[in-house]
Scaffold this active site. Structure first.
Site, PDB file in Angstrom:
ATOM      1  CB  CYS A   1      -0.856   4.156  -6.510  1.00 23.02           C
ATOM      2  SG  CYS A   1      -1.129   5.835  -5.919  1.00 23.02           S
TER       3      CYS A   1
ATOM      4  CB  CYS B   1       3.379 -13.158   0.486  1.00 26.81           C
ATOM      5  SG  CYS B   1       2.977 -13.492   2.207  1.00 26.81           S
TER       6      CYS B   1
END
Length: 364
Positions: A201, A331
């Site tokens: 984060c 990905c």
């Protein structure tokens, strides 16, 4: 599926605790017996940050008897956007100290055991050994792997959640569920050989309000398991897309399930692949290249002309991509693309996975 309660109830609640939890006592499914089970329970919470904060608040308020809170970090000013246990005055103080203070303010009969140490392979099993249930609110996949492995060895259920940017996932893992129920563990969702390095984060950001929502869901799953009520998210992954205001779920089954137990096809078993050298031909034929990585990974480089949709968005709404014609999913290395392709294929898409992902395309 409903599961039996994890703990035996205490003999009785104190008069003060009965009054404090009065709104629980009149709940038809929980009631006084369920509240006594919560009072008897011991929950270990990994991390007193964005997810651990609302978990500690909710479980203390709910009257869980013992909370072990494990976190070696101190409070930073940037934590206050989402870590609601802490206040400005707590900056530079141990995070576990906030858990002790706040829980005592909410529920004087809840015991908080603060563990200001980093969970490692050497101490994980000892830290979690006497807990009835573990909630993982850590923020690195390395720690999550250690927690999951320790829970598998000890045999306690693991309530697991992850939040990043505007998306989240919540599920329950359990290596030793009740008889007749097949185990589901972390490696069933994220096989270790294909996880790669995931952004955190601090790199890509996280919506503070979403942490509160996900923490509440984690606490609710713990309460259901402890009291034996409702249907826990065991064998299901809850997907939250905060930007679109949508919640959905996908089934999750253990890769090691035996015959006679309901199973689903292992992730990737029915997915086709295309080599990096053949990607140009796919594009020339009109295929859509769908990149399911996160935003920070895209910023570091992407296949020209590709469309970006994070994995959580694709898993939550695969039907939105099923009408695109031929789809090549990519990905970084391939694992997330396989999961996305499995969901897209179930929705009727003509889909293949780029073998080796961006790593193979970049090395071409």
């Amino acid at each position: 599926m409903p599961l039996p309660p994890l703990v035996e109830p205490v003999a009785a609640l104190s008069a003060a605790e009965s009054e404090r939890t009065a709104r629980h006592l009149v709940l038809a499914d929980l009631g006084e017996l369920g509240q006594r089970r919560l009072r008897a329970a011991h929950v270990a919470v990994i991390g007193a940050g964005g997810l651990g904060s609302p978990v500690v608040l909710a479980l203390a308020a709910a009257g869980v008897g013992t909370l072990t809170v494990i976190d070696d970090d101190v409070v930073e000013l940037s934590n206050l956007q989402r870590q609601v246990l802490h206040r400005l005055a707590d900056v530079d103080a141990p995070k576990v100290d906030s858990a002790v203070r706040v829980a005592a303010d909410l529920s004087p009969e809840t015991t908080v055991r603060p563990m200001r140490e980093r969970l490692t392979a050497a101490n994980a099993e000892a830290l979690l050994a006497d807990a009835d249930l573990v909630i993982d609110g850590s923020d690195t996949f390395e720690t999550r792997t250690l927690v999951a492995a320790a829970c598998e060895r000890v045999g306690v259920p693991l309530v697991w959640g992850v939040v990043q940017e505007f998306a989240a996932q919540v599920t329950v893992f359990w290596s030793s569920p009740p008889a007749g129920v097949a185990p589901v563990v972390l490696s069933d969702l994220y096989p270790p050989e294909g996880v790669g390095e995931l952004p955190n984060c601090a790199t890509v950001g996280v919506l503070g309000a979403l942490c509160l929502q996900v923490g509440s869901v984690l606490a609710m799953e713990a309460i259901k398991l402890l009291a034996g009520i409702g249907e826990p998210l065991f064998g299901r992954v809850l997907l939250i897309d905060a930007l679109r205001g949508r919640m959905s779920e996908v089934p999750l089954r253990g890769r090691g399930e035996t015959s006679g137990v309901a199973t689903t096809t292992p992730v990737g078993a029915e997915v086709s692949f295309v080599a990096a050298d053949a990607l140009d031909d796919e594009i020339a034929a009109g295929a859509l290249v769908l990149d399911v990585r996160e935003a920070d990974e895209i910023a570091a480089g992407a296949i020209p002309g590709s469309r970006h949709a994070p994995l959580a968005v694709v898993l939550g709404h695969p039907e939105e991509f099923a009408a695109e014609g031929r789809v090549v999913v990519v990905c970084q290395r391939g694992l997330r693309a396989v999961r996305a392709a499995t969901a897209l294929r179930s929705a009727g898409a003509d889909v293949v996975v780029l073998t080796g992902g961006m790593d193979a395309w970049s090395a071409r």
